[in-house]
Design a protein around this motif. Structure first.
Motif, PDB file in Angstrom:
ATOM      1  N   LEU A 173       0.829  -1.204   0.000  1.00 56.46           N
ATOM      2  CA  LEU A 173       0.000   0.000   0.000  1.00 56.46           C
ATOM      3  C   LEU A 173       0.869   1.261   0.000  1.00 56.46           C
ATOM      4  O   LEU A 173       1.723   1.443   0.864  1.00 56.46           O
ATOM      5  N   HIS A 174       0.623   2.113  -0.989  1.00 50.37           N
ATOM      6  CA  HIS A 174       1.230   3.446  -1.017  1.00 50.37           C
ATOM      7  C   HIS A 174       0.149   4.401  -0.527  1.00 50.37           C
ATOM      8  O   HIS A 174      -0.834   4.654  -1.235  1.00 50.37           O
ATOM      9  N   CYS A 175       0.315   4.902   0.684  1.00 49.04           N
ATOM     10  CA  CYS A 175      -0.758   5.659   1.328  1.00 49.04           C
ATOM     11  C   CYS A 175      -0.615   7.159   1.064  1.00 49.04           C
ATOM     12  O   CYS A 175       0.486   7.724   1.153  1.00 49.04           O
ATOM     13  N   VAL A 176      -1.733   7.778   0.754  1.00 51.95           N
ATOM     14  CA  VAL A 176      -1.771   9.215   0.486  1.00 51.95           C
ATOM     15  C   VAL A 176      -2.950   9.809   1.258  1.00 51.95           C
ATOM     16  O   VAL A 176      -4.056   9.256   1.225  1.00 51.95           O
ATOM     17  N   VAL A 177      -2.696  10.908   1.943  1.00 52.39           N
ATOM     18  CA  VAL A 177      -3.773  11.600   2.659  1.00 52.39           C
ATOM     19  C   VAL A 177      -4.397  12.628   1.725  1.00 52.39           C
ATOM     20  O   VAL A 177      -3.718  13.489   1.172  1.00 52.39           O
ATOM     21  N   THR A 178      -5.700  12.504   1.527  1.00 52.42           N
ATOM     22  CA  THR A 178      -6.422  13.430   0.652  1.00 52.42           C
ATOM     23  C   THR A 178      -7.845  13.576   1.159  1.00 52.42           C
ATOM     24  O   THR A 178      -8.361  12.673   1.839  1.00 52.42           O
ATOM     25  N   GLY A 179      -8.487  14.685   0.852  1.00 52.58           N
ATOM     26  CA  GLY A 179      -9.848  14.910   1.325  1.00 52.58           C
ATOM     27  C   GLY A 179     -10.847  13.978   0.665  1.00 52.58           C
ATOM     28  O   GLY A 179     -10.573  13.351  -0.356  1.00 52.58           O
ATOM     29  N   ASP A 180     -12.029  13.891   1.272  1.00 52.87           N
ATOM     30  CA  ASP A 180     -13.103  13.104   0.675  1.00 52.87           C
ATOM     31  C   ASP A 180     -13.505  13.716  -0.663  1.00 52.87           C
ATOM     32  O   ASP A 180     -13.534  14.943  -0.830  1.00 52.87           O
ATOM     33  N   ALA A 181     -13.815  12.866  -1.623  1.00 52.72           N
ATOM     34  CA  ALA A 181     -14.278  13.354  -2.920  1.00 52.72           C
ATOM     35  C   ALA A 181     -15.658  13.999  -2.778  1.00 52.72           C
ATOM     36  O   ALA A 181     -16.492  13.558  -1.972  1.00 52.72           O
ATOM     37  N   GLU A 182     -15.899  15.051  -3.567  1.00 54.04           N
ATOM     38  CA  GLU A 182     -17.175  15.759  -3.495  1.00 54.04           C
ATOM     39  C   GLU A 182     -18.263  15.028  -4.269  1.00 54.04           C
ATOM     40  O   GLU A 182     -19.435  15.051  -3.893  1.00 54.04           O
ATOM     41  N   ASP A 183     -17.873  14.406  -5.390  1.00 53.42           N
ATOM     42  CA  ASP A 183     -18.822  13.652  -6.209  1.00 53.42           C
ATOM     43  C   ASP A 183     -18.038  12.618  -7.009  1.00 53.42           C
ATOM     44  O   ASP A 183     -16.815  12.504  -6.873  1.00 53.42           O
ATOM     45  N   LEU A 184     -18.728  11.874  -7.867  1.00 56.37           N
ATOM     46  CA  LEU A 184     -18.059  10.809  -8.603  1.00 56.37           C
ATOM     47  C   LEU A 184     -16.987  11.348  -9.541  1.00 56.37           C
ATOM     48  O   LEU A 184     -15.914  10.744  -9.685  1.00 56.37           O
ATOM     49  N   ASP A 185     -17.254  12.459 -10.209  1.00 50.27           N
ATOM     50  CA  ASP A 185     -16.245  13.036 -11.099  1.00 50.27           C
ATOM     51  C   ASP A 185     -15.008  13.443 -10.324  1.00 50.27           C
ATOM     52  O   ASP A 185     -13.871  13.194 -10.768  1.00 50.27           O
ATOM     53  N   ASP A 186     -15.219  14.083  -9.180  1.00 53.33           N
ATOM     54  CA  ASP A 186     -14.079  14.486  -8.352  1.00 53.33           C
ATOM     55  C   ASP A 186     -13.318  13.252  -7.867  1.00 53.33           C
ATOM     56  O   ASP A 186     -12.083  13.254  -7.804  1.00 53.33           O
ATOM     57  N   MET A 187     -14.032  12.192  -7.530  1.00 52.86           N
ATOM     58  CA  MET A 187     -13.393  10.961  -7.070  1.00 52.86           C
ATOM     59  C   MET A 187     -12.440  10.412  -8.137  1.00 52.86           C
ATOM     60  O   MET A 187     -11.289  10.061  -7.858  1.00 52.86           O
ATOM     61  N   VAL A 188     -12.922  10.356  -9.382  1.00 55.89           N
ATOM     62  CA  VAL A 188     -12.109   9.811 -10.471  1.00 55.89           C
ATOM     63  C   VAL A 188     -10.952  10.747 -10.797  1.00 55.89           C
ATOM     64  O   VAL A 188      -9.798  10.314 -10.958  1.00 55.89           O
ATOM     65  N   ASN A 189     -11.231  12.039 -10.906  1.00 54.30           N
ATOM     66  CA  ASN A 189     -10.176  13.007 -11.239  1.00 54.30           C
ATOM     67  C   ASN A 189      -9.090  13.036 -10.169  1.00 54.30           C
ATOM     68  O   ASN A 189      -7.898  13.085 -10.477  1.00 54.30           O
ATOM     69  N   ARG A 190      -9.520  13.004  -8.913  1.00 50.96           N
ATOM     70  CA  ARG A 190      -8.559  13.027  -7.805  1.00 50.96           C
ATOM     71  C   ARG A 190      -7.677  11.778  -7.847  1.00 50.96           C
ATOM     72  O   ARG A 190      -6.457  11.854  -7.679  1.00 50.96           O
ATOM     73  N   ALA A 191      -8.266  10.623  -8.101  1.00 48.83           N
ATOM     74  CA  ALA A 191      -7.497   9.375  -8.174  1.00 48.83           C
ATOM     75  C   ALA A 191      -6.474   9.434  -9.297  1.00 48.83           C
ATOM     76  O   ALA A 191      -5.315   9.020  -9.129  1.00 48.83           O
ATOM     77  N   CYS A 192      -6.876   9.945 -10.459  1.00 47.22           N
ATOM     78  CA  CYS A 192      -5.955  10.022 -11.594  1.00 47.22           C
ATOM     79  C   CYS A 192      -4.817  11.005 -11.329  1.00 47.22           C
ATOM     80  O   CYS A 192      -3.646  10.720 -11.623  1.00 47.22           O
ATOM     81  N   ARG A 193      -5.162  12.179 -10.779  1.00 47.45           N
ATOM     82  CA  ARG A 193      -4.119  13.177 -10.495  1.00 47.45           C
ATOM     83  C   ARG A 193      -3.099  12.652  -9.499  1.00 47.45           C
ATOM     84  O   ARG A 193      -1.888  12.844  -9.665  1.00 47.45           O
ATOM     85  N   ILE A 194      -3.575  11.976  -8.444  1.00 46.19           N
ATOM     86  CA  ILE A 194      -2.662  11.466  -7.429  1.00 46.19           C
ATOM     87  C   ILE A 194      -1.802  10.340  -7.997  1.00 46.19           C
ATOM     88  O   ILE A 194      -0.606  10.240  -7.692  1.00 46.19           O
ATOM     89  N   THR A 195      -2.379   9.518  -8.852  1.00 41.45           N
ATOM     90  CA  THR A 195      -1.589   8.451  -9.483  1.00 41.45           C
ATOM     91  C   THR A 195      -0.421   9.036 -10.253  1.00 41.45           C
ATOM     92  O   THR A 195       0.713   8.532 -10.190  1.00 41.45           O
ATOM     93  N   VAL A 196      -0.662  10.127 -10.969  1.00 41.03           N
ATOM     94  CA  VAL A 196       0.405  10.784 -11.743  1.00 41.03           C
ATOM     95  C   VAL A 196       1.402  11.471 -10.817  1.00 41.03           C
ATOM     96  O   VAL A 196       2.628  11.306 -10.949  1.00 41.03           O
ATOM     97  N   SER A 197       0.897  12.255  -9.851  1.00 40.97           N
ATOM     98  CA  SER A 197       1.792  13.032  -8.991  1.00 40.97           C
ATOM     99  C   SER A 197       2.669  12.142  -8.112  1.00 40.97           C
ATOM    100  O   SER A 197       3.789  12.524  -7.752  1.00 40.97           O
TER     101      SER A 197
END
Length: 479
Positions: free
Chosen positions: A415-439
């Protein structure tokens, strides 16, 4: 800070590694979490070390777990008139309740619970097994023994009782005070319980802790092996403490027990740490022995969640080199062509729950489609544990809004753990996951990831959804 391995490294802090600069060097060399040994650390030292670890965590931007290891009941003989005594195999030697200094015939044993519990035929091992006694008579106030092997005994040497179930619990007065001090900091993630004998030993700690820390049971007594399934069920994690286990049980049985314990924990989805003497020679040498490298490799091949350094990082001459060496060995093993087959052969069927089925499906889809990563949103840490239980061949990012969850998961395989806020909606959930994967360095635009989460969003324990997403040119979802 991206690790190129799945197994985690737990490093013990001590005189050689107490300074903040050294803690940072150990973290950069590969230590994922740190152990504070309460056998040697005062409460002030413990608080200082925690503060320094948290400073390193803030600078490095990665959640770092902290394990406080309680001493447990240390059983020792009393003192001798001359500080020691010479014994002969076959002679009689008595342990009693008389607090007078001992000699070659007897010694004070300041533990009435031992005097009451030992029966004829039970073994007593003194000084890590260097002296082997066999009880011949016991009346509750003294134990008359025959010397089986060994010729020396000296002041305050430890006593091991492989055949005796003591009536006392695993917590001493010192342990209770240490536990209160640990919990008061609000910054320790795991507490390790020493010399667990029975599942009931966990009850008192569980009641006091009230979920504020994870409970890691150290398996180092034969009595614990006899009830291991119950202990695993009541524990949050296990440590295979091979040092004392190898004193109380025949040495030749320890490797097999290690494998059995790792596999039992993997079946249960509980983290398991392999500890003691993994790179012992590196206390004084800059390189390990070949046998030590093989020992570390065996634990990695078995799929242990973490491997631990004790004196190597706490008081050795080469703490950074020991961590780096352990990391290199682990990384090489995980690249070995035999590694996937061994890991897959031990995989167990999922539990009949929606969350377990989701985790299984996420692994299968990720491996079938050769996705860049599995991204799981986890508040309590349960989803992260289930994802790790599958031992997927692709990286797993565990995203949590709770820093304590991310820190506790730092001991968990892959597990590579990252602290991030709760997603606001499904689009934010997906976008946040993709951005963190890249960063975090696990993907790039054009790659695909699979995301597991729970709907409604932010609801703990409600993992019920999978989503495959492309990473767009801006690092967010391309869909």
């Amino acid at each position: 800070m991206k690790r190129n391995r799945r197994v985690k490294i737990l490093a013990t802090l001590g005189p050689a590694s107490a300074e903040e600069e050294m803690i940072q060097k150990l973290h950069e060399a590969g230590a994922d979490l740190f152990r504070i040994n309460m056998s040697h650390a005062s409460h002030d030292v413990m608080r200082t070390l925690i503060s320094r670890i948290r400073s390193v965590e803030a600078r490095c931007g990665r959640p770092i777990g902290i394990l406080a290891d309680l001493q447990g009941p240390k059983l020792r003989v009393g003192k001798f008139k001359d500080g020691k005594a010479d014994l002969s195999p076959g002679q009689t030697f008595t342990l009693d309740s008389n607090d007078e200094p001992g000699d070659a015939t007897r010694v004070f044993l300041p533990h009435p619970e031992i005097l009451e519990a030992v029966k004829p035929g039970h073994r007593l091992l003194i000084d890590d097994g260097k002296l082997h006694l066999l009880a011949e008579k016991s009346d509750g106030k003294k134990i008359v023994c025959k010397v089986v092997a060994g010729t020396k005994i000296s002041d305050r040497k430890g006593v091991s009782l492989p055949d005796t179930l003591l009536g006392v619990g695993a917590l001493t007065g010192k342990d209770r005070a240490d536990l209160d001090a640990v919990l008061a900091t609000g910054s320790v993630d795991w507490v390790a319980l020493s010399f667990i004998q029975r599942p009931e030993d966990l009850a008192e700690v569980r009641k006091v802790a009230r979920g504020r820390v994870g409970l890691m049971s150290k398996i180092e007594k034969p009595q614990a092996i006899e009830r291991i399934d119950e202990i695993i069920e009541l524990s949050d994690a296990l440590m295979v403490a091979r040092g004392d286990l190898g004193v109380e049980m025949p040495l030749e049985t320890v490797p097999g027990l290690q494998k059995q314990l790792i596999r039992a924990c993997r079946r249960a989805g509980k983290p398991v740490v392999v500890a003691t003497q993994m790179l012992e020679s590196m206390i004084t040498a800059p390189v390990p022995t070949r046998a030590e490298v093989s020992d570390v490799a065996t634990a990695v091949f078995e799929g242990a969640d973490a491997i631990m350094l004790s004196a190597e990082s706490a008081s050795g001459d080469y703490p950074v080199e020991a961590v780096a060496t352990m990391g290199k060995v682990a990384s090489q093993v995980e690249r070995d062509p035999n590694y996937p087959g061994i890991i897959n052969a031990q995989r167990t069927p999922p539990e009949a729950t929606g969350a377990d089925a989701i985790s299984l499906a996420a692994r299968q889809i990720a491996e079938t489609l050769n996705l860049s990563a599995i991204v799981c949103y986890t508040s309590s840490g349960t989803t992260g544990l289930r994802a790790a239980r599958e031992r997927p061949s692709v990286p797993v990012l565990a995203l949590s809004p709770i820093i304590e969850t991310a820190r506790r998961l730092s001991v968990v395989w892959g597990l590579h753990c990252v602290v991030t806020g709760d997603a606001e909606d499904l689009d934010d959930m997906v976008n946040r996951a993709c951005r963190i994967t890249v960063s975090e360095g696990f993907g790039k635009p054009g790659d695909r990831v699979i995301i597991s989460a729970g709907v409604p969003l932010g609801t703990p324990g409600a993992t019920n959804m999978l989503r495959i997403a492309y990473i767009g040119s801006d690092g967010a979802s391309g869909i």
